[in-house]
Design an enzyme around this catalytic site. Structure first.
Site, PDB file in Angstrom:
ATOM      1  N   LEU A   6       0.855  -1.176   0.000  1.00  0.00           N
ATOM      2  CA  LEU A   6       0.000   0.000   0.000  1.00  0.00           C
ATOM      3  C   LEU A   6       0.897   1.233   0.000  1.00  0.00           C
ATOM      4  O   LEU A   6       1.792   1.343   0.823  1.00  0.00           O
ATOM      5  CB  LEU A   6      -0.879  -0.033   1.250  1.00  0.00           C
ATOM      6  CG  LEU A   6      -2.140   0.791   1.291  1.00  0.00           C
ATOM      7  CD1 LEU A   6      -3.120   0.370   0.211  1.00  0.00           C
ATOM      8  CD2 LEU A   6      -2.794   0.649   2.642  1.00  0.00           C
ATOM      9  N   ASP A   7       0.656   2.149  -0.943  1.00  0.00           N
ATOM     10  CA  ASP A   7       1.406   3.400  -0.962  1.00  0.00           C
ATOM     11  C   ASP A   7       1.120   4.157   0.326  1.00  0.00           C
ATOM     12  O   ASP A   7       0.003   4.121   0.835  1.00  0.00           O
ATOM     13  CB  ASP A   7       0.981   4.278  -2.139  1.00  0.00           C
ATOM     14  CG  ASP A   7       1.231   3.630  -3.489  1.00  0.00           C
ATOM     15  OD1 ASP A   7       2.099   2.744  -3.554  1.00  0.00           O
ATOM     16  OD2 ASP A   7       0.578   4.024  -4.458  1.00  0.00           O
ATOM     17  N   LYS A   8       2.108   4.883   0.838  1.00  0.00           N
ATOM     18  CA  LYS A   8       1.903   5.575   2.109  1.00  0.00           C
ATOM     19  C   LYS A   8       0.814   6.640   2.012  1.00  0.00           C
ATOM     20  O   LYS A   8       0.199   6.987   3.003  1.00  0.00           O
ATOM     21  CB  LYS A   8       3.207   6.155   2.642  1.00  0.00           C
ATOM     22  CG  LYS A   8       3.710   7.374   1.947  1.00  0.00           C
ATOM     23  CD  LYS A   8       4.969   7.896   2.613  1.00  0.00           C
ATOM     24  CE  LYS A   8       5.411   9.192   1.960  1.00  0.00           C
ATOM     25  NZ  LYS A   8       6.542   9.768   2.655  1.00  0.00           N
TER      26      LYS A   8
END
Length: 174
Positions: free
Chosen positions: A1-3
């Site tokens: 998951l992208d931050k």
């Protein structure tokens, strides 16, 4: 998951589970659903089937590079289009069938409907449309090692919901 992405995340607590989940992902046995707000009026639904590689001289991903390119498939459904502050947006559900870095963001930008608030792929004007990336990992569904069906869901955060007109909010919170 992208931050920058809100929502559900799955973390293995031991090596055995990690290997099982890794295999399940590679065999496309894990169903992920994302919700996003994108720029413009997107068609009702579709599939983006474009390999993603690394843009020369950067860490950005793109569909226009063969450097380390891997197949990537993203399906989407338009849940509705709306106007806010004179701009047109679409609220969509997204189903990535592969799991490439920044896949959803790259694919949606490729079809000229970037996720709003995306500072990396959306351009300056798009970045200013929202104070953050409007991409949310909504749910994940898979079978556990003992065959039990597991479904986890995370409602979008308040700032995401408040960007949407009220008619869309009740459909995603339950």
């Amino acid at each position: 998951l992208d931050k920058e992405t809100s929502g559900i995340m799955m973390i293995a607590l031991n090596q055995n589970t990690f290997l099982y989940l890794k295999k399940s992902f590679s065999e496309h046995k894990i169903k992920k659903t994302y919700k996003a707000i994108v720029a413009g009026k997107i068609k009702d639904n579709g599939t983006i089937d474009m390999p993603i590689g690394i843009k020369k001289g950067t860490i950005k991903r793109t569909v226009f590079s063969n450097k380390m390119a891997k197949s990537a498939i993203t399906k989407f459904v338009n849940e509705g289009t709306f106007k806010k502050n004179g701009e047109i947006f679409s609220f969509i559900s997204i189903y990535p069938l592969t799991g490439r870095t920044h896949q959803i963001r790259v694919h949606l930008n490729y079809i000229h409907h970037p996720v709003i608030g995306d500072p990396f792929y959306g351009g300056k004007k798009n970045k200013e449309s929202a104070h953050r990336l409007m991409l949310h990992a909504y749910s994940i569904e898979f079978k556990s090692q003992n065959g039990e069906l597991i479904y986890c869901k995370s409602n979008p955060p308040t700032d995401f919901l408040h960007f949407l007109p009220k008619r869309f909010r009740t459909n995603i919170i339950n």
